[in-house]
Motif scaffolding. Sequence first.
Motif, PDB file in Angstrom:
ATOM      1  N   TRP A 127      12.166  -9.896 -13.678  1.00 21.86           N
ATOM      2  CA  TRP A 127      12.114  -8.589 -14.330  1.00 21.86           C
ATOM      3  C   TRP A 127      10.930  -8.483 -15.276  1.00 21.86           C
ATOM      4  CZ3 TRP A 127      14.014  -3.884 -13.721  1.00 21.86           C
ATOM      5  CH2 TRP A 127      15.043  -3.743 -12.801  1.00 21.86           C
ATOM      6  N   LYS A 128      10.648  -9.547 -16.024  1.00 20.52           N
ATOM      7  CA  LYS A 128       9.485  -9.503 -16.926  1.00 20.52           C
ATOM      8  C   LYS A 128       8.197  -9.327 -16.142  1.00 20.52           C
ATOM      9  CE  LYS A 128      11.493 -12.225 -20.655  1.00 20.52           C
ATOM     10  NZ  LYS A 128      11.539 -13.540 -21.278  1.00 20.52           N
ATOM     11  N   THR A 129       8.034 -10.106 -15.078  1.00 16.18           N
ATOM     12  CA  THR A 129       6.804  -9.982 -14.298  1.00 16.18           C
ATOM     13  C   THR A 129       6.733  -8.641 -13.589  1.00 16.18           C
ATOM     14  OG1 THR A 129       7.906 -11.786 -13.112  1.00 16.18           O
ATOM     15  CG2 THR A 129       5.587 -12.024 -13.469  1.00 16.18           C
ATOM     16  N   GLY A 130       7.865  -8.148 -13.116  1.00 18.24           N
ATOM     17  CA  GLY A 130       7.874  -6.848 -12.450  1.00 18.24           C
ATOM     18  C   GLY A 130       7.453  -5.723 -13.375  1.00 18.24           C
ATOM     19  N   PHE A 131       7.974  -5.737 -14.597  1.00 18.64           N
ATOM     20  CA  PHE A 131       7.606  -4.693 -15.548  1.00 18.64           C
ATOM     21  C   PHE A 131       6.144  -4.802 -15.955  1.00 18.64           C
ATOM     22  CE2 PHE A 131      12.220  -4.053 -16.687  1.00 18.64           C
ATOM     23  CZ  PHE A 131      12.249  -2.753 -16.205  1.00 18.64           C
ATOM     24  N   VAL A 132       5.670  -6.014 -16.168  1.00 20.86           N
ATOM     25  CA  VAL A 132       4.251  -6.195 -16.528  1.00 20.86           C
ATOM     26  C   VAL A 132       3.357  -5.726 -15.386  1.00 20.86           C
ATOM     27  CG1 VAL A 132       2.495  -7.956 -16.954  1.00 20.86           C
ATOM     28  CG2 VAL A 132       4.638  -8.020 -18.210  1.00 20.86           C
ATOM     29  N   LEU A 133       3.738  -6.079 -14.151  1.00 17.68           N
ATOM     30  CA  LEU A 133       2.958  -5.662 -12.988  1.00 17.68           C
ATOM     31  C   LEU A 133       2.946  -4.144 -12.853  1.00 17.68           C
ATOM     32  CD1 LEU A 133       1.457  -6.888 -10.537  1.00 17.68           C
ATOM     33  CD2 LEU A 133       3.590  -6.661  -9.285  1.00 17.68           C
ATOM     34  N   LEU A 134       4.100  -3.526 -13.041  1.00 14.65           N
ATOM     35  CA  LEU A 134       4.192  -2.072 -12.951  1.00 14.65           C
ATOM     36  C   LEU A 134       3.344  -1.397 -14.027  1.00 14.65           C
ATOM     37  CD1 LEU A 134       5.698  -0.053 -11.175  1.00 14.65           C
ATOM     38  CD2 LEU A 134       7.466   0.026 -12.913  1.00 14.65           C
ATOM     39  N   LEU A 135       3.400  -1.920 -15.257  1.00 14.75           N
ATOM     40  CA  LEU A 135       2.593  -1.346 -16.333  1.00 14.75           C
ATOM     41  C   LEU A 135       1.096  -1.504 -16.074  1.00 14.75           C
ATOM     42  CD1 LEU A 135       4.606  -2.378 -19.512  1.00 14.75           C
ATOM     43  CD2 LEU A 135       4.326  -0.089 -18.562  1.00 14.75           C
ATOM     44  N   LEU A 136       0.700  -2.664 -15.542  1.00 15.58           N
ATOM     45  CA  LEU A 136      -0.718  -2.868 -15.243  1.00 15.58           C
ATOM     46  C   LEU A 136      -1.193  -1.931 -14.143  1.00 15.58           C
ATOM     47  CD1 LEU A 136      -1.088  -6.751 -15.408  1.00 15.58           C
ATOM     48  CD2 LEU A 136      -2.055  -5.056 -16.958  1.00 15.58           C
ATOM     49  N   ILE A 137      -0.350  -1.728 -13.124  1.00 13.33           N
ATOM     50  CA  ILE A 137      -0.723  -0.826 -12.036  1.00 13.33           C
ATOM     51  C   ILE A 137      -0.846   0.607 -12.546  1.00 13.33           C
ATOM     52  CG2 ILE A 137       0.142   0.201  -9.894  1.00 13.33           C
ATOM     53  CD1 ILE A 137       1.190  -2.542  -9.119  1.00 13.33           C
ATOM     54  N   LEU A 138       0.124   1.022 -13.381  1.00 19.26           N
ATOM     55  CA  LEU A 138       0.049   2.376 -13.946  1.00 19.26           C
ATOM     56  C   LEU A 138      -1.171   2.550 -14.843  1.00 19.26           C
ATOM     57  CD1 LEU A 138       3.774   3.109 -14.777  1.00 19.26           C
ATOM     58  CD2 LEU A 138       2.346   4.253 -13.089  1.00 19.26           C
ATOM     59  N   LEU A 139      -1.489   1.533 -15.643  1.00 21.17           N
ATOM     60  CA  LEU A 139      -2.667   1.587 -16.495  1.00 21.17           C
ATOM     61  C   LEU A 139      -3.936   1.715 -15.661  1.00 21.17           C
ATOM     62  CD1 LEU A 139      -3.702   1.278 -19.462  1.00 21.17           C
ATOM     63  CD2 LEU A 139      -3.990  -1.140 -18.939  1.00 21.17           C
ATOM     64  N   PHE A 140      -4.025   0.920 -14.600  1.00 15.34           N
ATOM     65  CA  PHE A 140      -5.183   0.993 -13.712  1.00 15.34           C
ATOM     66  C   PHE A 140      -5.281   2.374 -13.063  1.00 15.34           C
ATOM     67  CE2 PHE A 140      -6.972   0.462  -9.430  1.00 15.34           C
ATOM     68  CZ  PHE A 140      -8.243   0.048  -9.779  1.00 15.34           C
ATOM     69  N   PHE A 141      -4.133   2.920 -12.664  1.00 14.20           N
ATOM     70  CA  PHE A 141      -4.109   4.241 -12.022  1.00 14.20           C
ATOM     71  C   PHE A 141      -4.616   5.321 -12.978  1.00 14.20           C
ATOM     72  CE2 PHE A 141      -1.719   8.187 -11.103  1.00 14.20           C
ATOM     73  CZ  PHE A 141      -2.252   8.456  -9.857  1.00 14.20           C
ATOM     74  N   PHE A 142      -4.118   5.307 -14.221  1.00 16.58           N
ATOM     75  CA  PHE A 142      -4.527   6.326 -15.175  1.00 16.58           C
ATOM     76  C   PHE A 142      -5.990   6.156 -15.588  1.00 16.58           C
ATOM     77  CE2 PHE A 142       0.130   6.712 -16.151  1.00 16.58           C
ATOM     78  CZ  PHE A 142       0.243   7.978 -15.591  1.00 16.58           C
ATOM     79  N   LEU A 143      -6.446   4.909 -15.714  1.00 20.42           N
ATOM     80  CA  LEU A 143      -7.846   4.693 -16.077  1.00 20.42           C
ATOM     81  C   LEU A 143      -8.771   5.148 -14.944  1.00 20.42           C
ATOM     82  CD1 LEU A 143      -7.807   1.265 -17.937  1.00 20.42           C
ATOM     83  CD2 LEU A 143      -8.126   3.547 -18.893  1.00 20.42           C
ATOM     84  N   SER A 144      -8.368   4.928 -13.703  1.00 20.55           N
ATOM     85  CA  SER A 144      -9.218   5.392 -12.593  1.00 20.55           C
ATOM     86  C   SER A 144      -9.208   6.909 -12.501  1.00 20.55           C
ATOM     87  CB  SER A 144      -8.746   4.776 -11.273  1.00 20.55           C
ATOM     88  OG  SER A 144      -7.463   5.215 -10.960  1.00 20.55           O
ATOM     89  N   ARG A 145      -8.080   7.551 -12.891  1.00 23.22           N
ATOM     90  CA  ARG A 145      -8.036   9.025 -12.947  1.00 23.22           C
ATOM     91  C   ARG A 145      -8.975   9.548 -14.038  1.00 23.22           C
ATOM     92  NH1 ARG A 145      -5.162  12.831  -9.781  1.00 23.22           N
ATOM     93  NH2 ARG A 145      -3.531  11.678  -8.726  1.00 23.22           N
ATOM     94  N   LEU A 146      -8.962   8.887 -15.192  1.00 26.21           N
ATOM     95  CA  LEU A 146      -9.834   9.313 -16.278  1.00 26.21           C
ATOM     96  C   LEU A 146     -11.311   9.125 -15.928  1.00 26.21           C
ATOM     97  CD1 LEU A 146      -7.995   8.017 -19.471  1.00 26.21           C
ATOM     98  CD2 LEU A 146      -8.374  10.387 -18.797  1.00 26.21           C
ATOM     99  N   ALA A 147     -11.600   8.082 -15.179  1.00 25.34           N
ATOM    100  CA  ALA A 147     -12.997   7.820 -14.821  1.00 25.34           C
ATOM    101  C   ALA A 147     -13.519   8.868 -13.832  1.00 25.34           C
ATOM    102  CB  ALA A 147     -13.120   6.433 -14.197  1.00 25.34           C
ATOM    103  N   ARG A 148     -12.625   9.474 -13.060  1.00 26.26           N
ATOM    104  CA  ARG A 148     -13.041  10.498 -12.094  1.00 26.26           C
ATOM    105  C   ARG A 148     -13.351  11.824 -12.763  1.00 26.26           C
ATOM    106  NH1 ARG A 148      -8.526  10.057  -7.800  1.00 26.26           N
ATOM    107  NH2 ARG A 148      -8.694   7.820  -7.608  1.00 26.26           N
ATOM    108  N   ILE A 149     -12.750  12.082 -13.913  1.00 24.26           N
ATOM    109  CA  ILE A 149     -12.929  13.376 -14.578  1.00 24.26           C
ATOM    110  C   ILE A 149     -14.326  13.477 -15.193  1.00 24.26           C
ATOM    111  CG2 ILE A 149     -12.126  14.837 -16.467  1.00 24.26           C
ATOM    112  CD1 ILE A 149      -9.336  13.768 -15.968  1.00 24.26           C
TER     113      ILE A 149
END
Length: 60
Positions: free
Chosen positions: A38-60
């Motif tokens: 569960w700890k690794t799953g949550f960390v992985l999910l947060l990292l993926i979401l962070l990467f997703f939002f940062l790539s969205r911001l970089a496109r703007i």
Amino acid sequence: MWWIRIVFTGLVLSTIVLALLGWNTQQARYWQWLKLVWKTGFVLLLLILLFFFLSRLARI
């Protein structure tokens, strides 16, 4: 967002398997593995979401 479904499905399946193993065998190591999963799953999910939002911001 298909990868979120994959991570979530992996978390749910591993939770079911490890909880059943820990409940049937009464061994603490399965509960430790469950916490780790569960700890690794949550960390992985947060990292993926962070990467997703940062790539969205970089496109703007």
